[in-house]
Write a protein that holds these residues in place. Structure first.
Motif, PDB file in Angstrom:
ATOM      1  N   TYR A 259       0.850  -1.187   0.000  1.00  0.00           N
ATOM      2  CA  TYR A 259       0.000   0.000   0.000  1.00  0.00           C
ATOM      3  C   TYR A 259       0.889   1.242   0.000  1.00  0.00           C
ATOM      4  O   TYR A 259       1.844   1.330   0.786  1.00  0.00           O
ATOM      5  CB  TYR A 259      -0.903  -0.004   1.230  1.00  0.00           C
ATOM      6  CG  TYR A 259      -1.981   1.055   1.217  1.00  0.00           C
ATOM      7  CD1 TYR A 259      -3.198   0.827   0.597  1.00  0.00           C
ATOM      8  CD2 TYR A 259      -1.756   2.286   1.828  1.00  0.00           C
ATOM      9  CE1 TYR A 259      -4.182   1.799   0.588  1.00  0.00           C
ATOM     10  CE2 TYR A 259      -2.733   3.266   1.825  1.00  0.00           C
ATOM     11  CZ  TYR A 259      -3.946   3.025   1.190  1.00  0.00           C
ATOM     12  OH  TYR A 259      -4.916   3.984   1.171  1.00  0.00           O
ATOM     13  N   PRO A 260       0.602   2.205  -0.894  1.00  0.00           N
ATOM     14  CA  PRO A 260       1.466   3.400  -0.959  1.00  0.00           C
ATOM     15  C   PRO A 260       1.233   4.323   0.237  1.00  0.00           C
ATOM     16  O   PRO A 260       0.104   4.705   0.527  1.00  0.00           O
ATOM     17  CB  PRO A 260       1.031   4.066  -2.270  1.00  0.00           C
ATOM     18  CG  PRO A 260      -0.370   3.606  -2.486  1.00  0.00           C
ATOM     19  CD  PRO A 260      -0.451   2.223  -1.915  1.00  0.00           C
ATOM     20  N   VAL A 261       2.320   4.687   0.915  1.00  0.00           N
ATOM     21  CA  VAL A 261       2.251   5.629   2.031  1.00  0.00           C
ATOM     22  C   VAL A 261       3.358   6.665   1.851  1.00  0.00           C
ATOM     23  O   VAL A 261       4.366   6.418   1.190  1.00  0.00           O
ATOM     24  CB  VAL A 261       2.420   4.910   3.389  1.00  0.00           C
ATOM     25  CG1 VAL A 261       1.248   3.970   3.648  1.00  0.00           C
ATOM     26  CG2 VAL A 261       3.738   4.169   3.440  1.00  0.00           C
ATOM     27  N   VAL A 262       3.165   7.816   2.441  1.00  0.00           N
ATOM     28  CA  VAL A 262       4.134   8.906   2.338  1.00  0.00           C
ATOM     29  C   VAL A 262       5.001   8.910   3.587  1.00  0.00           C
ATOM     30  O   VAL A 262       4.507   8.968   4.720  1.00  0.00           O
ATOM     31  CB  VAL A 262       3.432  10.268   2.171  1.00  0.00           C
ATOM     32  CG1 VAL A 262       4.461  11.385   2.122  1.00  0.00           C
ATOM     33  CG2 VAL A 262       2.562  10.265   0.920  1.00  0.00           C
ATOM     34  N   ASP A 263       6.293   8.834   3.376  1.00  0.00           N
ATOM     35  CA  ASP A 263       7.251   8.880   4.490  1.00  0.00           C
ATOM     36  C   ASP A 263       7.217  10.282   5.084  1.00  0.00           C
ATOM     37  O   ASP A 263       7.466  11.275   4.380  1.00  0.00           O
ATOM     38  CB  ASP A 263       8.647   8.538   3.976  1.00  0.00           C
ATOM     39  CG  ASP A 263       9.642   8.341   5.119  1.00  0.00           C
ATOM     40  OD1 ASP A 263       9.725   9.233   5.997  1.00  0.00           O
ATOM     41  OD2 ASP A 263      10.310   7.298   5.137  1.00  0.00           O
ATOM     42  N   PRO A 264       6.902  10.415   6.384  1.00  0.00           N
ATOM     43  CA  PRO A 264       6.796  11.759   6.989  1.00  0.00           C
ATOM     44  C   PRO A 264       8.119  12.509   7.056  1.00  0.00           C
ATOM     45  O   PRO A 264       8.126  13.746   7.175  1.00  0.00           O
ATOM     46  CB  PRO A 264       6.265  11.458   8.403  1.00  0.00           C
ATOM     47  CG  PRO A 264       6.676  10.054   8.669  1.00  0.00           C
ATOM     48  CD  PRO A 264       6.632   9.355   7.345  1.00  0.00           C
ATOM     49  N   PHE A 265       9.226  11.804   6.951  1.00  0.00           N
ATOM     50  CA  PHE A 265      10.529  12.460   7.049  1.00  0.00           C
ATOM     51  C   PHE A 265      11.059  12.897   5.684  1.00  0.00           C
ATOM     52  O   PHE A 265      11.599  13.993   5.538  1.00  0.00           O
ATOM     53  CB  PHE A 265      11.527  11.524   7.731  1.00  0.00           C
ATOM     54  CG  PHE A 265      11.127  11.142   9.131  1.00  0.00           C
ATOM     55  CD1 PHE A 265      11.261  12.038  10.162  1.00  0.00           C
ATOM     56  CD2 PHE A 265      10.581   9.891   9.389  1.00  0.00           C
ATOM     57  CE1 PHE A 265      10.876  11.690  11.456  1.00  0.00           C
ATOM     58  CE2 PHE A 265      10.202   9.530  10.672  1.00  0.00           C
ATOM     59  CZ  PHE A 265      10.334  10.436  11.708  1.00  0.00           C
ATOM     60  N   THR A 266      10.901  12.036   4.678  1.00  0.00           N
ATOM     61  CA  THR A 266      11.445  12.346   3.347  1.00  0.00           C
ATOM     62  C   THR A 266      10.393  12.900   2.395  1.00  0.00           C
ATOM     63  O   THR A 266      10.734  13.523   1.392  1.00  0.00           O
ATOM     64  CB  THR A 266      12.055  11.081   2.723  1.00  0.00           C
ATOM     65  OG1 THR A 266      11.031  10.095   2.512  1.00  0.00           O
ATOM     66  CG2 THR A 266      13.134  10.510   3.630  1.00  0.00           C
ATOM     67  N   GLY A 267       9.089  12.643   2.681  1.00  0.00           N
ATOM     68  CA  GLY A 267       8.034  13.087   1.775  1.00  0.00           C
ATOM     69  C   GLY A 267       7.891  12.214   0.551  1.00  0.00           C
ATOM     70  O   GLY A 267       7.086  12.522  -0.338  1.00  0.00           O
ATOM     71  N   GLN A 268       8.640  11.136   0.479  1.00  0.00           N
ATOM     72  CA  GLN A 268       8.560  10.237  -0.670  1.00  0.00           C
ATOM     73  C   GLN A 268       7.501   9.166  -0.429  1.00  0.00           C
ATOM     74  O   GLN A 268       7.241   8.759   0.705  1.00  0.00           O
ATOM     75  CB  GLN A 268       9.919   9.581  -0.914  1.00  0.00           C
ATOM     76  CG  GLN A 268      11.016  10.545  -1.348  1.00  0.00           C
ATOM     77  CD  GLN A 268      12.333   9.832  -1.585  1.00  0.00           C
ATOM     78  OE1 GLN A 268      12.515   8.681  -1.194  1.00  0.00           O
ATOM     79  NE2 GLN A 268      13.254  10.521  -2.254  1.00  0.00           N
ATOM     80  N   THR A 269       6.887   8.728  -1.558  1.00  0.00           N
ATOM     81  CA  THR A 269       5.888   7.658  -1.483  1.00  0.00           C
ATOM     82  C   THR A 269       6.586   6.313  -1.537  1.00  0.00           C
ATOM     83  O   THR A 269       7.423   6.060  -2.406  1.00  0.00           O
ATOM     84  CB  THR A 269       4.878   7.768  -2.655  1.00  0.00           C
ATOM     85  OG1 THR A 269       4.229   9.044  -2.584  1.00  0.00           O
ATOM     86  CG2 THR A 269       3.842   6.678  -2.582  1.00  0.00           C
ATOM     87  N   MET A 270       6.237   5.461  -0.616  1.00  0.00           N
ATOM     88  CA  MET A 270       6.836   4.133  -0.569  1.00  0.00           C
ATOM     89  C   MET A 270       5.734   3.100  -0.311  1.00  0.00           C
ATOM     90  O   MET A 270       4.633   3.441   0.137  1.00  0.00           O
ATOM     91  CB  MET A 270       7.883   4.073   0.543  1.00  0.00           C
ATOM     92  CG  MET A 270       7.354   4.460   1.908  1.00  0.00           C
ATOM     93  SD  MET A 270       8.637   4.551   3.163  1.00  0.00           S
ATOM     94  CE  MET A 270       9.230   2.885   3.168  1.00  0.00           C
ATOM     95  N   LEU A 271       5.999   1.851  -0.666  1.00  0.00           N
ATOM     96  CA  LEU A 271       5.033   0.777  -0.475  1.00  0.00           C
ATOM     97  C   LEU A 271       5.287   0.108   0.862  1.00  0.00           C
ATOM     98  O   LEU A 271       6.421  -0.247   1.206  1.00  0.00           O
ATOM     99  CB  LEU A 271       5.136  -0.255  -1.608  1.00  0.00           C
ATOM    100  CG  LEU A 271       4.748   0.244  -2.996  1.00  0.00           C
ATOM    101  CD1 LEU A 271       4.924  -0.875  -4.030  1.00  0.00           C
ATOM    102  CD2 LEU A 271       3.317   0.756  -3.020  1.00  0.00           C
ATOM    103  N   ARG A 272       4.204  -0.063   1.610  1.00  0.00           N
ATOM    104  CA  ARG A 272       4.300  -0.735   2.901  1.00  0.00           C
ATOM    105  C   ARG A 272       3.207  -1.811   2.952  1.00  0.00           C
ATOM    106  O   ARG A 272       2.081  -1.606   2.489  1.00  0.00           O
ATOM    107  CB  ARG A 272       4.109   0.269   4.026  1.00  0.00           C
ATOM    108  CG  ARG A 272       4.183  -0.343   5.434  1.00  0.00           C
ATOM    109  CD  ARG A 272       4.038   0.720   6.478  1.00  0.00           C
ATOM    110  NE  ARG A 272       5.141   1.685   6.405  1.00  0.00           N
ATOM    111  CZ  ARG A 272       5.188   2.796   7.116  1.00  0.00           C
ATOM    112  NH1 ARG A 272       4.194   3.102   7.928  1.00  0.00           N
ATOM    113  NH2 ARG A 272       6.221   3.618   7.003  1.00  0.00           N
ATOM    114  N   ARG A 273       3.540  -2.940   3.518  1.00  0.00           N
ATOM    115  CA  ARG A 273       2.591  -4.027   3.631  1.00  0.00           C
ATOM    116  C   ARG A 273       1.517  -3.691   4.669  1.00  0.00           C
ATOM    117  O   ARG A 273       1.829  -3.410   5.836  1.00  0.00           O
ATOM    118  CB  ARG A 273       3.303  -5.317   4.035  1.00  0.00           C
ATOM    119  CG  ARG A 273       4.207  -5.890   2.951  1.00  0.00           C
ATOM    120  CD  ARG A 273       3.395  -6.677   1.954  1.00  0.00           C
ATOM    121  NE  ARG A 273       4.188  -7.120   0.809  1.00  0.00           N
ATOM    122  CZ  ARG A 273       3.698  -7.886  -0.155  1.00  0.00           C
ATOM    123  NH1 ARG A 273       2.446  -8.269  -0.109  1.00  0.00           N
ATOM    124  NH2 ARG A 273       4.468  -8.240  -1.160  1.00  0.00           N
TER     125      ARG A 273
END
Length: 367
Positions: A259-273
């Protein structure tokens, strides 16, 4: 060309009667006067009326022939085909809640979110893919999308161009205020739409007559009912009372999904289970109450196979009937190549009238 009364053709033998009478009795029927010599008469030039003395009998015989031909009823059949389609009214209910953003589907090796995969397969279900999905050209299909609220995206229609365009525009909700899964409200809205359904189409349906064989819903979701006012089971009972069958599809891979989530520190979208629960028991119960079936789609291929199965279960009956419209040559003009001939009866009347006028004026014979 065919004839309404082909047995009348024997009357054409009457056309030989005037000729026989003329051959046998012409000499006897002529008036005569005695002259001492006919040498002078033999040297006289024949006038035009004398040369055309055959015209009036010919016109009469032609008129009689046309009347007999008109009596036989010649007619030209123009065959036409009309399609009678006994179609199905289908409401497609598609979940667009936030969980449909999970990236556990793919097409041609490209990873997609659940909603994008659903839209691609649903489009093929409607229009056909030339393989396992023939398309639903004879069916009225409508579209309802739901998250926290159920929205009527496209009314059920035989013209699918607008429907497909609205399907392609569907997006996953973007705010928490819109998020949720109102399965019961979506079913209730679909029941109301099907209850008030009237056949409508576009210019592409001309020459076709449609009737509705049945009404069904295809409900697709990846979650459980957590919004709205209407309980899904109560909504299913309402659908059953209205004679509506519901096919339910639980979409999503087994276990945690990327599931795509936004890293609060980098602002990048990453996939997390993330684990996304599907209320399969409720979906099974909805299908059972209404006489439908429950399916589970864990990837794009299984989703395509599910739609293919539903397509086979809900078939549209299309029957073509042929009929002919006849143009009667006796009273209608006739198109012979580039020439348009008048009706046979009109030609016969003109010949008889012309024969009568000529026989008593310019071509009049003195006994």
């Amino acid at each position: 060309m065919t004839f309404e009364y082909p047995t009348v053709w024997f009357l054409l033998l009457l056309l030989a009667l005037p000729w026989l009478i003329w051959r046998l009795w012409a000499a006897r029927g002529r008036g005569a006067a005695k002259f001492s010599s006919v040498e002078i008469a033999g040297s006289l030039h024949k006038t035009l009326p004398v040369r055309l003395r055959w015209l009036t009998p010919a016109m009469r015989i032609a008129a009689i022939g046309l009347l007999i031909l008109a009596w036989a009823g010649p007619m030209e059949g123009l065959e036409k085909t009309r399609l009678f389609s006994e179609g199905i009214a289908i409401e497609m209910l598609i979940d667009r809640s936030g969980s449909m953003r999970a990236m556990d589907f793919s097409i041609d090796g490209k990873r997609l979110d659940r909603l994008s995969a659903v839209k691609a397969v649903a489009e093929k279900f409607i229009e056909g893919d030339g393989k396992t999905l023939p398309g639903r050209g004879g069916d009225m299909i409508g579209l309802i999308a739901f998250a926290r609220y159920a929205d009527n995206i496209s009314p059920a229609t035989l013209g699918h161009e607008y429907l497909v365009s609205k399907l392609k525009q569907l997006k996953v909700v973007e705010t928490r205020q819109e998020d949720g899964t109102a399965i019961g409200d979506a079913i209730g809205l679909a029941v109301e739409r099907l209850r008030t359904l009237k056949i409508r189409g576009d210019s592409a349906t001309e020459g076709k007559k449609h009737s509705l064989k049945s009404k069904v819903m295809i409900l697709l979701t990846d979650g459980r009912n957590n919004a709205g006012d209407l309980d899904p089971v109560k909504a299913a009972e309402l659908a059953r009372a209205m004679g509506v069958k519901i096919y339910t599809i639980g979409v999503g891979s087994a276990g945690p999904a990327p599931y795509p989530v936004v890293d609060p520190f980098t602002g990048q979208t990453m996939l997390r289970r993330v684990r996304i629960d599907i209320d399969e028991k409720t979906l099974e119960r909805i299908a059972k109450i209404t006489g439908g079936r429950y399916f589970r789609a864990t990837d794009t291929d299984s989703l395509r196979n599910i739609y293919a199965t539903i397509d086979k279960l809900e078939k549209t009956k299309i029957q073509d009937r042929r009929f002919a419209e006849y143009r009667h040559w006796a009273v209608k003009s006739v198109q012979i190549g580039p020439i348009t001939a008048p009706p046979l009866l009109l030609m016969a009347m003109v010949l008889l009238l012309g024969e009568g006028v000529l026989a008593n004026t310019w071509l009049r014979r003195i006994p």
